[in-house]
Design a protein around this motif. Structure first.
Motif, PDB file in Angstrom:
ATOM      1  N   PHE A 249      -0.361   9.577  -1.479  1.00  0.00           N
ATOM      2  CA  PHE A 249      -0.716   8.203  -0.968  1.00  0.00           C
ATOM      3  C   PHE A 249      -1.896   8.552   0.276  1.00  0.00           C
ATOM      4  O   PHE A 249      -2.969   7.740   0.195  1.00  0.00           O
TER       5      PHE A 249
ATOM      6  N   THR B   8      11.771   5.292  -2.701  1.00  0.00           N
ATOM      7  CA  THR B   8      10.986   6.356  -1.933  1.00  0.00           C
ATOM      8  C   THR B   8      10.404   7.234  -2.529  1.00  0.00           C
ATOM      9  O   THR B   8       9.494   7.936  -2.279  1.00  0.00           O
TER      10      THR B   8
ATOM     11  N   ALA C 266       9.266  -3.232   1.804  1.00  0.00           N
ATOM     12  CA  ALA C 266       9.531  -2.729   0.321  1.00  0.00           C
ATOM     13  C   ALA C 266      10.323  -1.462   0.565  1.00  0.00           C
ATOM     14  O   ALA C 266      11.336  -1.199  -0.113  1.00  0.00           O
ATOM     15  N   THR C 267       9.746  -0.426   1.558  1.00  0.00           N
ATOM     16  CA  THR C 267      10.465   0.760   1.639  1.00  0.00           C
ATOM     17  C   THR C 267      11.747   0.468   2.626  1.00  0.00           C
ATOM     18  O   THR C 267      12.527   1.213   2.365  1.00  0.00           O
TER      19      THR C 267
ATOM     20  N   LEU D  28       7.561   5.225  -3.865  1.00  0.00           N
ATOM     21  CA  LEU D  28       6.573   4.823  -2.840  1.00  0.00           C
ATOM     22  C   LEU D  28       7.225   5.205  -1.558  1.00  0.00           C
ATOM     23  O   LEU D  28       8.327   4.969  -1.022  1.00  0.00           O
TER      24      LEU D  28
ATOM     25  N   LEU E 285      -0.699  -6.193   3.141  1.00  0.00           N
ATOM     26  CA  LEU E 285      -0.359  -5.262   2.296  1.00  0.00           C
ATOM     27  C   LEU E 285       0.573  -4.059   2.945  1.00  0.00           C
ATOM     28  O   LEU E 285       1.710  -3.839   2.441  1.00  0.00           O
ATOM     29  N   LEU E 286       0.212  -3.701   4.288  1.00  0.00           N
ATOM     30  CA  LEU E 286       0.962  -2.925   5.041  1.00  0.00           C
ATOM     31  C   LEU E 286       2.375  -3.516   5.340  1.00  0.00           C
ATOM     32  O   LEU E 286       2.954  -2.574   5.227  1.00  0.00           O
TER      33      LEU E 286
ATOM     34  N   TRP F  89       4.494  -3.330   2.230  1.00  0.00           N
ATOM     35  CA  TRP F  89       4.729  -1.866   2.226  1.00  0.00           C
ATOM     36  C   TRP F  89       5.860  -1.397   2.810  1.00  0.00           C
ATOM     37  O   TRP F  89       6.975  -1.093   2.573  1.00  0.00           O
ATOM     38  N   GLN F  90       5.931  -1.722   4.184  1.00  0.00           N
ATOM     39  CA  GLN F  90       6.972  -1.292   5.309  1.00  0.00           C
ATOM     40  C   GLN F  90       8.216  -2.030   4.601  1.00  0.00           C
ATOM     41  O   GLN F  90       9.305  -1.338   4.597  1.00  0.00           O
TER      42      GLN F  90
ATOM     43  N   THR G 255       7.463   5.805   2.501  1.00  0.00           N
ATOM     44  CA  THR G 255       7.279   5.073   3.645  1.00  0.00           C
ATOM     45  C   THR G 255       5.986   5.149   4.553  1.00  0.00           C
ATOM     46  O   THR G 255       5.410   6.202   4.357  1.00  0.00           O
ATOM     47  N   PRO G 256       5.449   4.107   4.874  1.00  0.00           N
ATOM     48  CA  PRO G 256       4.335   4.273   5.785  1.00  0.00           C
ATOM     49  C   PRO G 256       4.351   5.504   7.062  1.00  0.00           C
ATOM     50  O   PRO G 256       3.455   6.274   7.188  1.00  0.00           O
TER      51      PRO G 256
END
Ligand SMILES: Nc1ncnc2c1ncn2[C@@H]1O[C@H](COP(=O)(O)OP(=O)(O)OP(=O)(O)O)[C@@H](O)[C@H]1O
Ligand SMILES: [Mg+2]
Lengths: 274, 273
Positions: free
Chosen positions: B244, B55, B47-48, B58, B40-41, B44-45, B60-61
């Motif tokens: 988040f 953004t 996707a952003t 969502l 997932l991480l 996530w990374q 960014t990490p």
């Protein structure tokens, strides 16, 4: 032995708890349910069991054998009549009895050893208690397994644990409800011998329920057959037989053979086929 | 009797479990459990980084991480976490103890069951958040009202499991123990309590999860500190990175406290079941 302390009624007859006691059934009957649901299971059981006697109870399934034992232990009270132990009426759970139930009923979260210790009469000193438990475990050949939990032992080992737990009580009356039911034929014979050994070492009155006619003939002083007369709903004493000879008996003797046929016949089995 | 001894050794309970399957080693399980979060991480990374999602929806990490660092340096994050954890622990402890005591009472005594059973059933039927206005009216917007809400949340799972478990203790075991002269407290401590230990622990774990749920509810509605407040505040300020962060922290705290309880549960079950 302080098992009588919580029942002042018995302190008058200060018998040590390990001496055998008589059991008297006095017009014992039991029915279950109320109103339309009422069902008479047992009626008019009259019988005196002598101290030290081994009485084996035979009868078809569901005829009330366990119910009769429960009336002696005080776990259940008869609807009519009374049970006397050593001349005093059973009223509530009776400390003079010990029971090995039809199922082992061991505490799953305790070791075999702790389960046996549960049977010790209250007030037994720790030292005496552990010595007695160790001795009993040796007797039922479980001393190598004393630390195991009930789920880690076989059905037969569980039944032996249950028997040892009952013996730990040094009861005046020992109530055994199909104690060897789950055992294979060979272990069963061994356990019967063991029971006889125990009975001569620690005399006690034994009421033992079984389905096995040969077991009855091997163990009993007298055999009580419970049964229903035709047209009757409730079971009662249908025969009482004294078994001749002293134990251990020759399993092949002719006399026992005849008794065997006759018993099977009264249980409704055609012995010619067996 | 050696034949019997041999028999005992091949029984399932004594059999030596083969321990080489990955699902059966602790490391294997740990790695497998970490797999989904890691995937997932990465997603996530990606996707952003590749702009699959805006953004503003969502973060960014990295931005979540730097939000954490920033709040940590300001000292407020530790405060949020501390106050939330404190509320949960106090509320859970009180609720669980009440649940154990009342559950034991109602589960063991026919009288208490007849007297209290219907009342408690009716109270349980009230959706717990319906208490909020009343709690605020009675206890004001302080610690008491929040902790009380958590107490309510923690109480019912424990009460219900203890009550039901006590009702379902094997009647045959109780009868056997009575036949050997046990009654009253000795019967309770020898049979009933050990028999319900596993059920009590599953009730406690449910109650802990409920406690975190009710904490967030209480903090969302009225608070000036705590992770629920951080959620609310971040929403109002459009700080999706902090939003988040708060969610991830709630997941971590919930999982850690549950794991601690799970550890105690495994010990207890080993001992009692
Ligand atoms: N608590 C109870 N409530 C209602 N009926 C009962 C109860 N206990 C026993 N009975 C009934 O009494 C009858 C006798 O039961 P019991 O257990 O004494 O039989 P049993 O002779 O021991 O049978 P088995 O050989 O199969 O063990 C059965 O028909 C059973 O349904
Ligand atoms: Mg029976």
């Amino acid at each position: 032995m302080t098992s009588t302390l919580d029942r002042p009624a018995f302190t008058a007859s200060t018998k040590p708890a390990n001496s055998s006691l008589s059991v008297t059934f006095f017009g014992v009957g039991r029915s279950f349910g109320t109103g339309k649901e009422n069902r008479q299971v047992l009626r008019d059981v009259d019988l005196v069991v002598n101290p030290g006697e081994v009485l084996v109870i035979l009868g078809p399934s569901g005829c009330g054998k366990s119910t009769l034992l429960r009336a002696v232990s005080g776990l259940d009270a008869p609807s009519t009549g009374r049970v006397l132990i050593d001349g005093t009426a059973v009223d509530g759970v009776d400390p003079r009895c010990a029971v090995a139930f039809q199922e082992p009923r061991l505490l799953p979260w305790q070791s075999v050893e702790r389960n046996v210790a549960l049977g010790l009469p209250q007030g037994t000193s720790v030292k005496e208690g552990s010595a007695r438990v160790a001795e009993l475990l040796r007797l039922v050949e479980l001393d190598g397994h004393s630390g195991l939990r009930p789920r880690e032992i076989s059905g037969g080992m569980a039944q032996r644990t249950s028997l040892a737990r009952a013996l730990a009580r040094r009861p005046g009356v020992l109530l055994l409800d199909e104690p060897f039911g789950a055992l294979d034929a060979l272990t069963r014979l061994k356990m019967q011998d063991l029971l006889l050994d125990i009975h001569s070492a620690y005399p006690t009155t034994v009421l033992l329920v079984t389905h096995d006619v040969d077991e009855a003939l091997q163990l009993a002083d007298r055999i009580l057959v419970l049964g229903r007369e035709s047209g009757e709903e409730a079971a009662t004493v249908s025969r009482i037989l004294a078994v001749p000879g002293t134990r251990p008996r020759n399993r092949n003797s002719e006399e026992l053979g005849q008794m065997r046929s006759s018993l099977l016949a009264s249980l409704g089995v055609d012995s010619g086929r067996h | 009797m050696s034949s019997l001894t041999d028999l005992a050794n091949i029984l399932p309970g004594n059999a030596v479990q083969p321990r080489n399957h990955p699902l059966e080693t602790r490391w294997g399980r740990g790695l497998l459990g970490a797999l989904v979060p890691l995937v997932l991480l990465v997603l996530w990374q990606a996707a952003t980084a590749f702009g699959w999602v805006s953004t503003s929806q969502l973060p960014t990490p990295e931005s979540v991480f730097s939000a954490a660092v920033q709040l940590l340096e300001g000292g407020t994050l530790a405060q949020h976490i501390a106050i939330s954890t404190q509320r949960v622990l106090i509320g859970f402890a009180i609720g669980a103890i009440l649940g154990l005591v009342v559950g034991a009472l109602v589960g063991l005594s026919e009288l208490a069951d007849a007297l209290l059973g219907p009342f408690i059933g009716a109270i349980r039927a009230v959706p717990s958040l319906a208490w909020v206005p009343l709690l605020i009216l009675w206890l004001k917007i302080g610690e008491d009202s929040k902790v009380t809400l958590i107490v309510i949340g923690a109480f019912f799972p424990v009460f219900t499991t203890v009550y039901l478990a006590l009702r379902h203790v094997d009647k045959n075991l109780i009868e056997a123990a009575r036949a050997f002269g046990l009654k009253g407290t000795r019967l309770l401590t020898t049979i009933q309590l050990p028999a319900v230990v596993p059920a009590v622990f599953s009730g406690l774990r449910l109650a802990l999860a409920q406690s975190w749920l009710f904490l967030v509810a209480a903090e969302l509605i009225a608070s000036s500190m705590g992770l629920g407040f951080l959620l609310m505040d971040s929403q109002n300020n459009g700080r999706i990175d902090r939003l988040f962060l708060a969610i991830i922290l709630l997941a971590l705290l919930g999982k850690i406290t549950d794991a601690l309880l799970g550890f105690a549960e495994r010990k207890a079950i080993k001992r009692w079941a």
